[in-house]
Motif scaffolding. Sequence first.
Motif, PDB file in Angstrom:
ATOM      1  N   GLU A  46       0.851  -1.184   0.000  1.00  0.00           N
ATOM      2  CA  GLU A  46       0.000   0.000   0.000  1.00  0.00           C
ATOM      3  C   GLU A  46       0.891   1.241   0.000  1.00  0.00           C
ATOM      4  O   GLU A  46       1.891   1.290   0.708  1.00  0.00           O
ATOM      5  N   ILE A  47       0.531   2.217  -0.810  1.00  0.00           N
ATOM      6  CA  ILE A  47       1.297   3.460  -0.858  1.00  0.00           C
ATOM      7  C   ILE A  47       0.416   4.613  -0.407  1.00  0.00           C
ATOM      8  O   ILE A  47      -0.806   4.580  -0.566  1.00  0.00           O
ATOM      9  N   ARG A  48       1.052   5.613   0.190  1.00  0.00           N
ATOM     10  CA  ARG A  48       0.303   6.755   0.736  1.00  0.00           C
ATOM     11  C   ARG A  48      -0.252   7.644  -0.354  1.00  0.00           C
ATOM     12  O   ARG A  48      -1.339   8.170  -0.240  1.00  0.00           O
ATOM     13  N   SER A  49       0.543   7.846  -1.405  1.00  0.00           N
ATOM     14  CA  SER A  49       0.110   8.768  -2.450  1.00  0.00           C
ATOM     15  C   SER A  49       0.620   8.273  -3.797  1.00  0.00           C
ATOM     16  O   SER A  49       1.819   8.063  -3.971  1.00  0.00           O
ATOM     17  N   ALA A  50      -0.289   8.074  -4.731  1.00  0.00           N
ATOM     18  CA  ALA A  50       0.064   7.548  -6.047  1.00  0.00           C
ATOM     19  C   ALA A  50       0.676   8.647  -6.911  1.00  0.00           C
ATOM     20  O   ALA A  50       0.306   9.814  -6.785  1.00  0.00           O
ATOM     21  N   PRO A  51       1.604   8.287  -7.795  1.00  0.00           N
ATOM     22  CA  PRO A  51       2.139   9.266  -8.744  1.00  0.00           C
ATOM     23  C   PRO A  51       0.992   9.854  -9.578  1.00  0.00           C
ATOM     24  O   PRO A  51       0.015   9.168  -9.879  1.00  0.00           O
ATOM     25  N   SER A  52       1.130  11.115  -9.971  1.00  0.00           N
ATOM     26  CA  SER A  52       0.054  11.795 -10.689  1.00  0.00           C
ATOM     27  C   SER A  52       0.067  11.541 -12.191  1.00  0.00           C
ATOM     28  O   SER A  52      -0.890  11.878 -12.879  1.00  0.00           O
ATOM     29  N   SER A  53       1.162  10.944 -12.706  1.00  0.00           N
ATOM     30  CA  SER A  53       1.246  10.694 -14.151  1.00  0.00           C
ATOM     31  C   SER A  53       2.140   9.484 -14.414  1.00  0.00           C
ATOM     32  O   SER A  53       2.899   9.047 -13.542  1.00  0.00           O
ATOM     33  N   GLN A  54       2.066   9.008 -15.650  1.00  0.00           N
ATOM     34  CA  GLN A  54       2.928   7.901 -16.048  1.00  0.00           C
ATOM     35  C   GLN A  54       4.394   8.337 -16.022  1.00  0.00           C
ATOM     36  O   GLN A  54       5.265   7.576 -15.608  1.00  0.00           O
ATOM     37  N   THR A  55       4.656   9.555 -16.408  1.00  0.00           N
ATOM     38  CA  THR A  55       6.024  10.077 -16.391  1.00  0.00           C
ATOM     39  C   THR A  55       6.584  10.071 -14.978  1.00  0.00           C
ATOM     40  O   THR A  55       7.721   9.647 -14.741  1.00  0.00           O
ATOM     41  N   GLU A  56       5.785  10.531 -14.019  1.00  0.00           N
ATOM     42  CA  GLU A  56       6.235  10.525 -12.625  1.00  0.00           C
ATOM     43  C   GLU A  56       6.452   9.097 -12.131  1.00  0.00           C
ATOM     44  O   GLU A  56       7.439   8.803 -11.450  1.00  0.00           O
ATOM     45  N   PHE A  57       5.553   8.183 -12.479  1.00  0.00           N
ATOM     46  CA  PHE A  57       5.689   6.771 -12.096  1.00  0.00           C
ATOM     47  C   PHE A  57       6.993   6.197 -12.633  1.00  0.00           C
ATOM     48  O   PHE A  57       7.778   5.601 -11.897  1.00  0.00           O
ATOM     49  N   HIS A  98       8.978 -10.558 -14.755  1.00  0.00           N
ATOM     50  CA  HIS A  98       8.960  -9.632 -13.618  1.00  0.00           C
ATOM     51  C   HIS A  98       8.350  -8.304 -14.020  1.00  0.00           C
ATOM     52  O   HIS A  98       8.466  -7.870 -15.162  1.00  0.00           O
ATOM     53  N   PHE A  99       7.701  -7.640 -13.068  1.00  0.00           N
ATOM     54  CA  PHE A  99       7.055  -6.371 -13.369  1.00  0.00           C
ATOM     55  C   PHE A  99       6.813  -5.578 -12.097  1.00  0.00           C
ATOM     56  O   PHE A  99       6.881  -6.092 -10.992  1.00  0.00           O
ATOM     57  N   VAL A 100       6.522  -4.305 -12.274  1.00  0.00           N
ATOM     58  CA  VAL A 100       6.027  -3.440 -11.214  1.00  0.00           C
ATOM     59  C   VAL A 100       4.796  -2.757 -11.795  1.00  0.00           C
ATOM     60  O   VAL A 100       4.804  -2.311 -12.940  1.00  0.00           O
ATOM     61  N   SER A 101       3.732  -2.728 -11.021  1.00  0.00           N
ATOM     62  CA  SER A 101       2.481  -2.157 -11.491  1.00  0.00           C
ATOM     63  C   SER A 101       1.860  -1.327 -10.385  1.00  0.00           C
ATOM     64  O   SER A 101       2.022  -1.623  -9.200  1.00  0.00           O
ATOM     65  N   LEU A 102       1.139  -0.316 -10.774  1.00  0.00           N
ATOM     66  CA  LEU A 102       0.486   0.579  -9.825  1.00  0.00           C
ATOM     67  C   LEU A 102      -1.005   0.527 -10.087  1.00  0.00           C
ATOM     68  O   LEU A 102      -1.444   0.536 -11.237  1.00  0.00           O
ATOM     69  N   GLY A 103      -1.786   0.462  -9.023  1.00  0.00           N
ATOM     70  CA  GLY A 103      -3.234   0.451  -9.213  1.00  0.00           C
ATOM     71  C   GLY A 103      -3.980   0.743  -7.925  1.00  0.00           C
ATOM     72  O   GLY A 103      -3.388   0.845  -6.850  1.00  0.00           O
ATOM     73  N   ARG A 104      -5.271   0.896  -8.063  1.00  0.00           N
ATOM     74  CA  ARG A 104      -6.149   1.162  -6.929  1.00  0.00           C
ATOM     75  C   ARG A 104      -6.997  -0.083  -6.707  1.00  0.00           C
ATOM     76  O   ARG A 104      -7.543  -0.651  -7.640  1.00  0.00           O
ATOM     77  N   ILE A 105      -7.070  -0.498  -5.443  1.00  0.00           N
ATOM     78  CA  ILE A 105      -7.912  -1.631  -5.064  1.00  0.00           C
ATOM     79  C   ILE A 105      -9.105  -1.071  -4.299  1.00  0.00           C
ATOM     80  O   ILE A 105      -8.949  -0.241  -3.405  1.00  0.00           O
ATOM     81  N   SER A 106     -10.286  -1.519  -4.677  1.00  0.00           N
ATOM     82  CA  SER A 106     -11.487  -1.115  -3.944  1.00  0.00           C
ATOM     83  C   SER A 106     -12.468  -2.274  -3.921  1.00  0.00           C
ATOM     84  O   SER A 106     -12.486  -3.114  -4.824  1.00  0.00           O
ATOM     85  N   ASP A 107     -13.256  -2.312  -2.874  1.00  0.00           N
ATOM     86  CA  ASP A 107     -14.282  -3.343  -2.699  1.00  0.00           C
ATOM     87  C   ASP A 107     -13.719  -4.758  -2.785  1.00  0.00           C
ATOM     88  O   ASP A 107     -14.288  -5.631  -3.419  1.00  0.00           O
ATOM     89  N   CYS A 108     -12.580  -4.979  -2.133  1.00  0.00           N
ATOM     90  CA  CYS A 108     -11.951  -6.291  -2.102  1.00  0.00           C
ATOM     91  C   CYS A 108     -12.063  -6.845  -0.688  1.00  0.00           C
ATOM     92  O   CYS A 108     -11.772  -6.141   0.281  1.00  0.00           O
ATOM     93  N   ALA A 109     -12.456  -8.078  -0.569  1.00  0.00           N
ATOM     94  CA  ALA A 109     -12.625  -8.684   0.751  1.00  0.00           C
ATOM     95  C   ALA A 109     -11.286  -8.948   1.444  1.00  0.00           C
ATOM     96  O   ALA A 109     -11.207  -8.949   2.663  1.00  0.00           O
TER      97      ALA A 109
END
Length: 160
Positions: free
Chosen positions: A90-101, A127-138
């Motif tokens: 879990e991260i506190r604040s997601a990057p605002s753009s793909q460039t920032e990521f 191997h990979f690194v991915s960024l996303g938002r999780i919601s409504d997950c048990a």
Amino acid sequence: MRDLTLRDRTQHALIPRLERTEAMLARAASLENSVSCDAEVVALSDLGVATNVDRMIGGFFTGALYRWEGTVPIVPVDATVNVCSVSIHEIRSAPSSQTEFLSLIESARRRCEAETEFQWNLAEGNHFVSLGRISDCAAIPDGDYLVLHASASEYKRTPH
């Protein structure tokens, strides 16, 4: 322990072992944090036997999510030196753009190479690194998450 498998015979046979892994993770997290900590193993639909069966000796199987609570970082050490895994942070604040990521990923790569003995391998194989938002997950609280699939390849590449 949560069972989200297809409940075939192999998966059914692996569930008791995952229950033991869950109990051991809770105990380890509690000991390291000096308070009672929860752990949970979620057996997923692709739970199965690894091609290298030695990888299962330590209680970690492909097709499962391993989650534990605590403020002290814990890295479970398994029976083989191939420690390829997927982790969710879990991260506190997601990057605002793909460039920032991409800039943050490049910064992490440089820092890993300069400040640690670990070998960067997020651009190798599957191997990979991915960024996303999780919601409504048990299984996981709502939030922004970084998902990593990598291995500690220095163990395989370091001559002993």
